[in-house]
Design a protein around this motif. Structure first.
Motif, short mmCIF file in Angstrom:
data_model
loop_
_atom_site.label_atom_id
_atom_site.label_comp_id
_atom_site.label_asym_id
_atom_site.label_seq_id
_atom_site.Cartn_x
_atom_site.Cartn_y
_atom_site.Cartn_z
N ALA A 21 0.84 -1.21 0.00
CA ALA A 21 0.00 0.00 0.00
C ALA A 21 0.88 1.26 0.00
CB ALA A 21 -0.93 -0.02 1.21
N ILE A 22 1.97 1.23 0.76
CA ILE A 22 2.87 2.40 0.83
C ILE A 22 3.47 2.68 -0.55
CG2 ILE A 22 5.11 3.16 1.73
CD1 ILE A 22 4.30 1.71 4.37
N HIS A 23 3.88 1.61 -1.25
CA HIS A 23 4.50 1.81 -2.56
C HIS A 23 3.49 2.26 -3.61
CE1 HIS A 23 8.26 -0.72 -1.41
NE2 HIS A 23 8.35 0.53 -1.02
N VAL A 24 2.22 1.84 -3.49
CA VAL A 24 1.19 2.37 -4.40
C VAL A 24 1.13 3.90 -4.28
CG1 VAL A 24 -1.31 2.50 -4.86
CG2 VAL A 24 -0.23 0.27 -4.44
N GLY A 29 0.69 8.44 -6.03
CA GLY A 29 0.18 9.61 -5.31
C GLY A 29 -0.62 9.21 -4.08
N LYS A 30 -0.68 10.13 -3.13
CA LYS A 30 -1.30 9.88 -1.83
C LYS A 30 -2.78 9.51 -1.99
CE LYS A 30 -1.28 11.67 2.88
NZ LYS A 30 -1.04 10.29 3.36
N VAL A 52 3.74 0.00 -14.51
CA VAL A 52 4.91 0.78 -14.10
C VAL A 52 6.07 0.45 -15.04
CG1 VAL A 52 4.35 1.03 -11.64
CG2 VAL A 52 5.51 -1.06 -12.45
N MET A 53 7.11 1.28 -14.97
CA MET A 53 8.32 1.01 -15.72
C MET A 53 9.32 0.34 -14.78
SD MET A 53 10.70 3.81 -17.69
CE MET A 53 9.36 4.44 -18.67
N PRO A 109 4.00 7.16 -12.31
CA PRO A 109 3.74 8.53 -12.80
C PRO A 109 4.00 9.61 -11.75
CG PRO A 109 1.68 7.34 -12.47
CD PRO A 109 2.79 6.34 -12.28
N LYS A 110 3.99 9.26 -10.48
CA LYS A 110 4.15 10.27 -9.42
C LYS A 110 5.41 10.06 -8.58
CE LYS A 110 0.33 12.57 -10.23
NZ LYS A 110 -0.89 12.49 -9.42
N GLY A 111 6.20 9.04 -8.89
CA GLY A 111 7.41 8.81 -8.09
C GLY A 111 8.05 7.49 -8.48
N SER A 112 9.23 7.25 -7.93
CA SER A 112 9.89 5.98 -8.21
C SER A 112 10.49 5.42 -6.93
CB SER A 112 10.95 6.13 -9.30
OG SER A 112 12.00 6.95 -8.86
#
Lengths: 197, 197
Positions: A21-24, A29-30, A52-53, A109-112
């Motif tokens: 869940a944290i990685h989602v 995005g939050k 994801v890439m 799209p919002k972080g890696s």
């Protein structure tokens, strides 16, 4: 030993990602919730709309499908072909056994995120219900042979049986194994117990 | 039948291209000669320094190695994984059996060619000399089983024997088959004759 032959439907697993869940939230995005794209044959499991890439030291895979629901630990499953493309050498493991597995970068799209470990090649196995196990006279953790009689006939040895009331009958292989035998999801293979070969 | 087991070294074939002399000139320029990059285990065969690009309706493979020397007919050999990437569905064939095989576009530095047919997935086989055939008590065209006992144990069924004084002993498989068994070139597998399994 009972030497009877049993038919098992094949499920081919393409590369995919299970996320915590944290990685989602880190990737999308939050408060983000994965969207169901398609329900899978195993009860409660689904392919998400999101991809994801994946990147490794030698290459990138543009689109790896996320499978839901969320899991306690993030896990990435690729084929050995994918691993060569990424430039990594992951171990062949059962799902969830991630200690000492390979590092991988996951880009959303919002972080890696960079995982020190979490990348594996899934070891082939047969999911079945407790009723199937009784009928086939096998037990959780048994190893059996699987006979594939399609265009490229192969016998897969040492295939692990996994039994749960949550499972539906399916022989899970990755895309390399499917292509080596020219198998596709829904094809039927034969379970042959050890001692018979 | 003789049930003896014989060790055979593995040769993994990555995607590659055999070119006719005319096609070498069309792709690389008039009078061009392929350069030797590395000699292969089969006598007289070599990997050339040159590579070409392969394109199909769904994708492109940037670098496919050319193998020399030239052949009478141009032939492209890919894995099923490659075929999905290109968006084509080539037949599994013996080398040289190209009738009705898949179309493919080959792009070189000086030109490109479109083949109506010529793209195949190579069927696995064992090359051996006439002396090996006598020792193993097999003949040209026989089918045998091949046992691989590495991390992903597999038995390959219906593997064709090909005998020639020009051949050196080797079990030829493509990258999908190698990855499904976690085999690499030089690993040793066991030949087991039909009737023994």
């Amino acid at each position: 030993m009972n030497d009877a032959l049993f038919l098992i439907p094949v499920g081919v697993s393409a590369r995919h990602v299970h996320l915590s869940a944290i990685h989602v939230e880190l990737l999308f995005g939050k408060g983000y919730q994965l969207q169901v794209y398609k329900h899978l044959s195993q009860p409660g499991q689904y392919a998400a709309k999101e991809t994801v890439m994946l990147t490794g030291p030698k290459g990138t895979i543009d689109k790896a499908r996320i499978l839901g629901p969320n899991r306690p630990a993030t896990q990435v499953e690729v084929s050995l072909t994918d691993a060569y493309c990424l430039g990594v050498s992951p171990p062949i493991r059962e799902s969830g056994n991630l200690g000492g597995s390979s590092p991988i970068t996951i880009i959303g799209p919002k972080g890696s995120i960079y995982l020190q470990e979490g990348l594996i090649i899934a070891s082939r196995h047969i999911h079945m219900s407790e009723e199937d196990a009784v009928q086939f006279q096998v037990h959780e953790g048994d190893f059996v042979n699987v006979i594939s009689r399609f265009e490229r006939p192969i016998i897969f040895n040492e295939v692990k049986i996994r039994v749960s009331s949550q499972y539906c009958l399916e022989f899970h292989i990755d895309t390399d194994e499917a292509n080596a035998a020219r198998l596709k999801s829904g094809d039927q293979v034969l379970l042959l117990k050890n001692g018979s070969i």
